[in-house]
Design an enzyme around this catalytic site. Structure first.
Site, short mmCIF file in Angstrom:
data_model
loop_
_atom_site.label_atom_id
_atom_site.label_comp_id
_atom_site.label_asym_id
_atom_site.label_seq_id
_atom_site.Cartn_x
_atom_site.Cartn_y
_atom_site.Cartn_z
N TRP A 1 0.74 -1.26 0.08
CA TRP A 1 0.10 -0.09 -0.05
C TRP A 1 0.92 1.12 -0.06
CZ3 TRP A 1 -1.85 2.51 5.08
CH2 TRP A 1 -2.85 3.52 4.76
N ASP B 1 -1.34 -5.69 9.17
CA ASP B 1 -2.22 -4.63 8.47
C ASP B 1 -3.27 -5.34 8.00
OD1 ASP B 1 -2.16 -1.60 6.61
OD2 ASP B 1 -3.67 -2.53 7.75
N LYS C 1 -13.64 -1.00 4.74
CA LYS C 1 -14.27 -1.73 3.92
C LYS C 1 -15.07 -2.92 4.10
CE LYS C 1 -10.13 -0.13 1.93
NZ LYS C 1 -9.32 0.48 2.67
#
Lengths: 419, 403
Positions: free
Chosen positions: B134, B215, B251
């Site tokens: 990311w 993460d 999300k």
């Protein structure tokens, strides 16, 4: 669940050794003073108990106050079934635009050269501001905060890698402003330091400069090339009038001589506390500069939290831009400010009536959520232990914790420990 | 006044730049495969029905907007702990987990990064991120003052996991480094290690005494099953690692802009928790004071109510199923068109994103000729695909690959 194929023997021993070394050097953090008071208050079973440590507004019934304008805005929004998509890095444009107008004045000429970002309330704004000055102000200046100031200022700016030092502010003898001390200190600094100024309703003292005193402070800040870093967490809450409360900020901005940055919070004046609604802004010299500044604010925000929370910003934007809601909001802000002023008058009156030998005029001279009573730590401790009244040991009282039902008891108790 | 003359124009954020370009494009065939947010089959944002329900409930409860405590909303943090670690987790039972609410996943990464800068051992331990990862990872850790290095991850030839490269790099690193691991649905590649590979990774990390920094932004979103998606984290916990987990509800609960997340710290013993938690609280106080309430209340309500929780699982399964379906359909069309190349990675990759293997020149052509927007590295957001645009997308990809 984990299959037998991958279940390895627990290497507890080896892990134990590593585990020992990972966090053994982590020392216990400092206790939170205000939290300590809240906890002591919670444990207390006396029916007369009072929590004067809390920094949130309470109604005369002692309850949190959810503003009607806020509830109406929330209901409208719920009805509109909006999505929850990410906001831009700098937040909801309708919100930041309206927030800027509220702070700087809707007809302020600086609005089109103002670089502004939504922030995680006032604290977040200070953090962005601290990171900003740390990166862009020449010579990595020190941040000067009034003595005393909100406890978290030092932590926030310190964590930005900035030195934080005090300038004289509160005069314990008069329980008012030590203007000469303040001006002298600010004049003696090297040029170009960051001067943190509470725009109104100083926390924790409630001591605000008069307009004339502000003019003198402004001169000194300008003459010494300092940056005026305004912290405005109580706009509307001090006098009940949002324009009046922004007077100092606007005067500095209008003069255009000292660089101005602003941390703005809607926690108190909209009662949006936990929704974390605020802005950080920099007055630029031109529209080009605004674009540059804004691009840098985005760079600062992205690694902190990417983009800000949408809910509170939508509420605030709706309240500020819907004429009916805005009008209602302004009356509610005035209502809160007036109740506080009413409690100041009530407390002072009762203390004087009780025949106190102490001067209590500062209770009504001071302004905003907090009152620096002048009580000593020993007296504060007695108030807690003997009278079940809880406040911070610097003698700071949150006026919002006072109601018409408990002001008599408070006056009697203060009188008892100060005679 | 010339005070800020020295402030230069900063470069624009890559992904947002893409979004700006996409928004400006008025062509009716336009396809936005850039930003990582779920879209329904109509290409619209989808607020989960269970979230709307929770909101209605909250509105009726007539709560207030008071500050949360510095640790955050207990309904959220407790619920989040159970979700990530499993309700029967030994670590929870032994009370050696501290959880602090954060401004979504980014905020969790930031708190973890700042905490580690102050307290990591050894003091010069570097942060290792996957190549690629990311975009904001490097930014967050460098901003916090860490040195950032990469470990091999994506095999660009097969578009699968370069497990040998990864294990080799982790082994070669000095002892006690901090390794950022994507718990599931790797961003941007969609390449996740298998269970066996996770075990190998855990072995090497144990050998080298590395610190796992997980993460987890897609739990429930990858396979559709929250327990399966938390497999790697739970494996490491069971192995006895101390670790951090960044958890985001952006999300999987569609809470994106409400900024709802947690940082979990699993420590060796309950005795360690007070010191670690007090320092995390202290540093969080100095950045945000307290986290935002509304999204936390929604998530907390859903996590704590069995009925709503069940509905949430269904909503999530719907999202992940649609994504998996789009993967199948894209692969099928490309194979039917005979598009040169091996397209099996489209279905073997998992989660929101797919690393297509398209080169920059091809990506640019997709943008300019076909009004199809994806990031320069060839990453597509599978959620941007739907039954109406999938033929067009396959045709466009086929076109730029052939010429």
């Amino acid at each position: 669940m984990i299959s037998s194929v991958v279940r390895a023997p627990l290497l507890r021993h080896a892990v134990g050794i590593r585990a020992q070394s990972t966090w053994t050097q982590v020392k216990m953090g400092p206790p939170d003073a205000i939290l300590g008071i809240t906890e002591a208050f919670k444990r207390d079973t006396d029916p007369r108990k009072m929590n004067l440590g809390v920094g949130a507004y309470r109604t005369d019934a002692g309850s949190p106050f959810v503003l009607d304008s806020v509830t109406r805005a929330e209901n409208q929004l719920l009805h509109e079934k909006l999505d929850k998509e990410y906001l831009p890095i700098t937040g909801l444009p309708q919100f930041t635009r309206a927030a800027a107008q509220l702070a700087y004045g809707s007809s302020s000429p600086v609005l089109d050269r103002l670089a502004i970002t939504q922030s995680i309330s006032g604290t977040g704004a200070l953090r962005i501001g601290g990171a900003f000055v740390q990166r862009f102000c020449e010579g990595t200046p020190t941040v000067y905060v009034p003595a005393p100031s909100w406890g978290n200022h030092k932590a926030v700016f310190g964590d930005c890698g900035l030195d934080v030092k005090p300038y004289r502010y509160y005069d314990a003898k008069t329980r008012g402003l030590d203007l000469d001390g303040m001006l002298e200190d600010l004049s003696n600094l090297p040029r170009g330091q960051i001067v943190l100024l509470h725009a109104c309703a100083h926390n924790p003292t409630g001591v605000d400069p008069t307009p004339d005193q502000w003019a003198r402070i402004q001169s000194v800040v300008e003459e010494n090339g300092h940056v005026a870093f305004f912290d405005m967490a109580y706009q509307g809450f001090a006098t009940g009038d949002t324009d009046r409360d922004a007077h100092a900020l606007r005067t500095f901005v209008e003069a255009g001589r000292a660089p101005v940055v602003l941390a703005q919070s809607f926690a108190k004046n909209m009662g949006l506390y936990g929704e974390r609604v605020g802005t950080f802004s920099v007055v630029g010299a031109s529209r080009d500069e605004r674009a540059r500044l804004e691009s840098q604010l985005k760079i600062l925000v992205r690694p902190m939290y990417s983009n800000p929370p949408v809910h509170g910003a939508r509420i605030a934007a709706r309240v500020l831009t819907d004429p009916e809601l805005r009008s209602l909001w302004l009356t509610e802000v005035k209502l809160m400010a007036d109740r506080i002023i009413g409690m100041r008058v009530a407390l002072r009156t009762r203390l004087e009536k009780l025949g106190s030998s102490v001067a209590w005029n500062h209770i009504t001279d001071q302004i905003g959520m907090f009152c620096f009573t002048g009580l000593t730590a020993a007296q504060v401790d007695r108030l807690a232990q003997e009278f079940h009244i809880y406040l911070t040991r610097d003698g700071r009282v949150s006026m919002a914790g006072i109601t018409s039902a408990n002001v008599d008891y408070l006056a009697e108790s203060i009188h008892a420990v100060t005679q | 006044m010339a005070y800020f003359d020295n402030v230069p124009q900063a470069p624009a954020d890559g992904i947002l730049k893409l979004s700006v370009l996409s928004k400006a494009d008025s062509n009716s065939s336009k396809v936005d495969l850039g930003v990582g947010a779920y879209r329904d089959d109509n290409g619209k944002p989808w607020v989960l029905p269970v979230v709307r329900k929770a909101e209605q409930q909250l509105a009726q409860d007539a709560g207030n907007h008071e500050y949360l405590g510095v640790g955050g909303l207990p309904a959220l943090t407790n619920g989040a702990q159970k979700l990530i670690f499993g309700a029967d987790s030994a670590a929870l039972r032994e009370q050696r987990v501290y959880s602090i609410q954060t401004i979504s996943g980014t905020g969790a990464n930031m708190v973890g990064a700042v905490f580690l800068k102050q307290f990591k051992q050894p003091a010069d331990a570097a942060i290792y991120i996957s190549k690629p990862t990311w975009g904001n990872h490097r930014n967050i850790f460098e901003t916090a003052g860490h040195e950032v290095r990469e470990y091999r991850y994506c095999d660009y030839a097969t578009l699968g996991l370069d497990i040998d490269g990864m294990l080799s790099d982790l082994r070669a690193a000095p002892r006690g480094q901090i390794i950022v691991l994507h718990a599931c649905a790797h961003n941007p590649t969609g390449i996740d290690p298998t269970a066996e590979q996770w075990a190998q990774i855990a072995d090497v990390m144990q050998e080298r005494a590395h610190f796992p920094f997980f993460d987890c932004a897609y739990q429930g979103f990858a396979t559709g099953n929250v327990d399966r998606d938390a497999f790697a984290i739970r494996l490491f916990v069971e192995r006895g690692f101390e670790l951090f987990v960044c958890e985001s509800f952006a999300k999987n609960m569609g809470l994106y802009g409400e900024r709802t997340g947690c940082l979990h710290a699993v420590v060796a013993s309950a005795a360690r928790v007070p010191a670690v938690s007090s320092q995390m609280n202290r540093l969080s106080r100095a950045t945000i004071s307290t986290a935002s309430a509304y999204g936390a209340k929604i998530a907390g309500t859903v996590l704590q109510d069995p009925e709503l929780y069940g509905e949430w699982i269904e909503n999530m399964e719907l999202m992940s199923a649609r994504i998996m379906d789009m993967r199948k359909q894209l692969r099928a069309r490309l194979e039917k068109l005979g598009t040169p190349g091996d397209w099996s990675h489209v279905t073997s990759q998992i989660g929101m994103f797919s690393f297509t293997g398209l080169k920059l020149a091809q990506v640019e052509r997709l943008r300019t000729e076909f009004h199809m927007y994806l990031t320069d590295d060839g990453r597509i957001s599978v959620a941007g695909l739907n039954t109406r645009n999938i033929d067009y997308v396959a045709m466009a990809i086929d076109s730029v690959v052939r010429t």
